[in-house]
Design a protein around this motif. Structure first.
Motif, PDB file in Angstrom:
ATOM      1  N   GLY A  99       0.825  -1.200   0.000  1.00 34.27           N
ATOM      2  CA  GLY A  99       0.000   0.000   0.000  1.00 34.27           C
ATOM      3  C   GLY A  99       0.860   1.250   0.000  1.00 34.27           C
ATOM      4  N   TRP A 100       1.890   1.222   0.836  1.00 37.13           N
ATOM      5  CA  TRP A 100       2.786   2.376   0.852  1.00 37.13           C
ATOM      6  C   TRP A 100       3.453   2.557  -0.502  1.00 37.13           C
ATOM      7  N   GLN A 101       3.882   1.461  -1.103  1.00 40.65           N
ATOM      8  CA  GLN A 101       4.531   1.546  -2.413  1.00 40.65           C
ATOM      9  C   GLN A 101       3.591   2.124  -3.455  1.00 40.65           C
ATOM     10  N   ASN A 102       2.365   1.659  -3.423  1.00 40.92           N
ATOM     11  CA  ASN A 102       1.397   2.201  -4.380  1.00 40.92           C
ATOM     12  C   ASN A 102       1.249   3.702  -4.205  1.00 40.92           C
ATOM     13  N   PHE A 103       1.208   4.116  -2.933  1.00 41.70           N
ATOM     14  CA  PHE A 103       1.044   5.542  -2.660  1.00 41.70           C
ATOM     15  C   PHE A 103       2.227   6.320  -3.215  1.00 41.70           C
ATOM     16  N   VAL A 104       3.427   5.825  -2.925  1.00 41.84           N
ATOM     17  CA  VAL A 104       4.624   6.539  -3.389  1.00 41.84           C
ATOM     18  C   VAL A 104       4.648   6.570  -4.915  1.00 41.84           C
ATOM     19  N   VAL A 161       2.295  11.386 -10.400  1.00 42.89           N
ATOM     20  CA  VAL A 161       1.747  12.751 -10.456  1.00 42.89           C
ATOM     21  C   VAL A 161       2.869  13.759 -10.684  1.00 42.89           C
ATOM     22  N   ALA A 162       3.978  13.557  -9.972  1.00 39.94           N
ATOM     23  CA  ALA A 162       5.091  14.496 -10.127  1.00 39.94           C
ATOM     24  C   ALA A 162       5.614  14.467 -11.555  1.00 39.94           C
ATOM     25  N   VAL A 163       5.717  13.251 -12.116  1.00 39.40           N
ATOM     26  CA  VAL A 163       6.214  13.160 -13.491  1.00 39.40           C
ATOM     27  C   VAL A 163       5.245  13.847 -14.446  1.00 39.40           C
ATOM     28  N   ALA A 164       3.966  13.622 -14.203  1.00 36.20           N
ATOM     29  CA  ALA A 164       2.987  14.256 -15.093  1.00 36.20           C
ATOM     30  C   ALA A 164       3.073  15.776 -15.010  1.00 36.20           C
ATOM     31  N   LEU A 165       3.212  16.285 -13.798  1.00 33.71           N
ATOM     32  CA  LEU A 165       3.314  17.742 -13.644  1.00 33.71           C
ATOM     33  C   LEU A 165       4.579  18.265 -14.307  1.00 33.71           C
ATOM     34  N   ALA A 166       5.651  17.515 -14.165  1.00 34.64           N
ATOM     35  CA  ALA A 166       6.884  17.952 -14.805  1.00 34.64           C
ATOM     36  C   ALA A 166       6.700  17.992 -16.315  1.00 34.64           C
ATOM     37  N   VAL A 183       2.436  24.774 -18.440  1.00 31.48           N
ATOM     38  CA  VAL A 183       1.060  25.037 -18.006  1.00 31.48           C
ATOM     39  C   VAL A 183       1.026  25.300 -16.505  1.00 31.48           C
ATOM     40  N   VAL A 184       1.777  24.478 -15.754  1.00 29.33           N
ATOM     41  CA  VAL A 184       1.803  24.652 -14.295  1.00 29.33           C
ATOM     42  C   VAL A 184       2.312  26.049 -13.951  1.00 29.33           C
ATOM     43  N   LEU A 185       3.333  26.484 -14.680  1.00 29.60           N
ATOM     44  CA  LEU A 185       3.902  27.806 -14.415  1.00 29.60           C
ATOM     45  C   LEU A 185       2.858  28.894 -14.639  1.00 29.60           C
ATOM     46  N   LEU A 186       2.129  28.804 -15.751  1.00 30.81           N
ATOM     47  CA  LEU A 186       1.118  29.812 -16.045  1.00 30.81           C
ATOM     48  C   LEU A 186       0.037  29.826 -14.972  1.00 30.81           C
TER      49      LEU A 186
END
Lengths: 162, 350
Positions: free
Chosen positions: B308-313, B319-324, B329-332
């Motif tokens: 469960g912890w692994q799934n969470f991480v 999510v972090a990769v997607a945001l990167a 867009v994130v900057l704007l």
């Protein structure tokens, strides 16, 4: 820290600040006897209090807050016992157009704010800390209190102490 | 009217000297008890706001909710994996036990019953070839934390067994590589290879199948024998043919027989190949934590928590990769939010 013995503290409180406490009580109570009762209650509490104060200003603020709380408790007790003049409703001003009577007729929150600001000279932030309310709320009390006074006295109120 | 009028009026109020004398006369713990009527309830006295308690309570609820959801998510796939494994383990155990018996007629009967083939006389009197013909197939699903080591061990086991790889496909994905291989292992070292492969990594799923094709094999072999007999006879006829018409006729039949012979022979060869070399499909997955294969509840619970912890991480990482990937867009959006906050603050301060 303000290092002073309990007796010295009490003596200072009585000599310097009993007037302030009395005035705060007088803003609420209709007759002087009740005001004196409130003052005595406040000082009894001071005697029972175990903690120390950081400064004289702290002592004064504490006394005022206790006085205001005591008045509030009394008003609740009075409203439960009988049906007197509703304290929260602004009563018609006295015939002599006394500003004090108009202030005393204000609702409790506005009255406290106006007294503490225009007589004692506390800023809105200090009043907020004393009464446990946000600064903006205190400012709104002052604003609405002035508006009510203006309505009651029908005169222009110059706000010189802002 | 100025405020000083108010101040002057208030100035005139003061505590009387008698009151002050009374106050000074009061001693601690010796109050002149007055007949107050204490208010029945505390009104809305001035207190500090309770937002700290509220915030602490909300944070506790949020923490419990997050942990609970992770436990549920972790238990979900783990629970499914456990049930699948138990089912296949039960099925594999029975077929394995059947397939690995000594080459005996009883074993043939067992495997026949196991695989639902038509019953065949155990005596094998119809068999034109010695022994029985069984095609073994196996499928192994493995998990490993050390992908490279497991893969090397598998290849080594394959070489030791004298087998070869028919095809393989490998996909690297971030930190989770996976490999799927189809291996051919000689029947003699089949058992040994399966055991060795099971040692290289954690076995999630192991299923085996043994198909007894003796009946089909003998059928095909019989047809071939038959066709060969026909071919021989035709050749004799060809040798003693008198007329051209007969010759052509015989030739036509010969070529037809030859064609059929080759076809059936090809099928027999296929059988031979399958019987001689067993097919083993191996799926190797690289994981952070193993799918729980423990027996006890505590083992499974602990493993589920870890997963469960692994799934969470991993979720956070994704999510972090997607945001990167969307950083312009994130900057704007961030710039717009900051500007809006500043505007709102200015309005409030007015």
């Amino acid at each position: 820290m303000w290092r002073v013995s309990q007796e010295e503290l009490y003596r200072i409180a009585v000599e310097n600040y009993s007037d302030s406490v009395y005035r705060a009580a007088a803003h609420h109570c209709t007759n002087p006897i009740d005001a004196e009762d409130v003052v005595q209650d406040v000082y009894e509490k001071l005697l029972r209090r175990k903690g120390s104060f950081s400064s004289e200003e702290h002592l004064k603020a504490w006394l005022l807050r206790v006085a205001i709380n005591r008045c509030h408790d009394l008003s609740r007790a009075a409203s439960q016992k009988d049906v007197p003049l509703e304290e929260t409703m602004p009563a018609p001003p006295a015939a002599d157009h006394s500003v004090l009577d108009a202030v005393r007729a204000l609702p409790e929150q506005y009255r406290n704010a106006i007294y503490l600001h225009y007589f004692e000279g506390y800023t809105a932030a200090e009043i907020g800390r004393l009464l446990g309310a946000p600064t903006n709320t205190v400012l709104s009390w002052l604003h609405r209190g002035r508006a009510l006074l203006h309505t009651m006295l029908q005169e222009e109120i110059e706000d010189e102490m802002v | 009217m100025k405020w000083f009028e108010y101040q002057m009026e208030v100035d005139q109020l003061h505590a009387s000297d008698a009151l002050k004398a009374r106050l000074l006369a009061m001693q601690p713990d010796s109050q002149t008890s007055r007949d107050h009527s204490a208010p029945a309830q505390r009104g809305r006295a001035i207190r500090f706001p309770h937002w700290r308690r509220w915030a602490a309570g909300a944070a506790a609820c949020a923490a419990v909710a997050v942990v609970g959801s992770q436990v549920l998510l972790g238990m979900g796939p783990a629970g499914a994996g456990i049930s699948t494994m138990s089912m296949t383990a039960g099925g594999a155990a029975s077929s394995t036990a059947a397939a690995y018996d000594a080459a005996a007629p009883e074993a043939a009967a067992y495997s026949l019953a196991e695989n639902g083939l038509s019953a065949r006389s155990a005596a094998g009197a119809d068999s034109a070839v010695a022994g029985e013909k069984i095609i073994y197939t196996a499928r192994l699903t493995l998990e490993t934390k050390d992908y490279d080591a497991a893969r090397a061990a598998l290849e080594q086991a394959l070489a030791a067994a004298g087998g070869w790889m028919e095809n393989s496909s490998e996909s690297p994905y971030d930190n989770r590589r996976s490999l799927s291989m189809t291996l051919r292992v000689p029947a003699d070292s089949y058992e040994a290879f399966l055991a060795a492969a099971g040692e290289t990594a954690s076995v999630v799923n192991r299923s085996e199948q043994a198909d007894d094709v003796t009946a089909q094999y003998t059928d095909v072999a019989g047809r071939i024998a038959n066709l060969e007999g026909q071919r021989d006879r035709l050749r004799e006829l060809q040798a003693g043919a008198d007329t051209l018409a007969d010759l052509l006729d015989i030739e036509a039949q010969l070529s037809d027989v030859q064609y059929q012979l080759e076809s059936w022979q090809g099928q027999l060869d296929w059988y031979d190949d399958q019987i001689a070399s067993c097919t083993v499909t191996v799926d190797l997955r690289e994981v952070e934590t193993y799918t729980p294969t423990g027996e006890t509840f505590l083992e499974r619970l602990g493993a589920a928590f870890a997963e469960g912890w692994q799934n969470f991480v991993l979720g956070l990482a994704a999510v972090a990769v997607a945001l990167a990937g969307l950083w312009p867009v994130v900057l704007l959006v961030a710039a717009a939010a900051v500007a809006a906050a500043l505007v709102l603050r200015r309005r409030r301060r007015r």
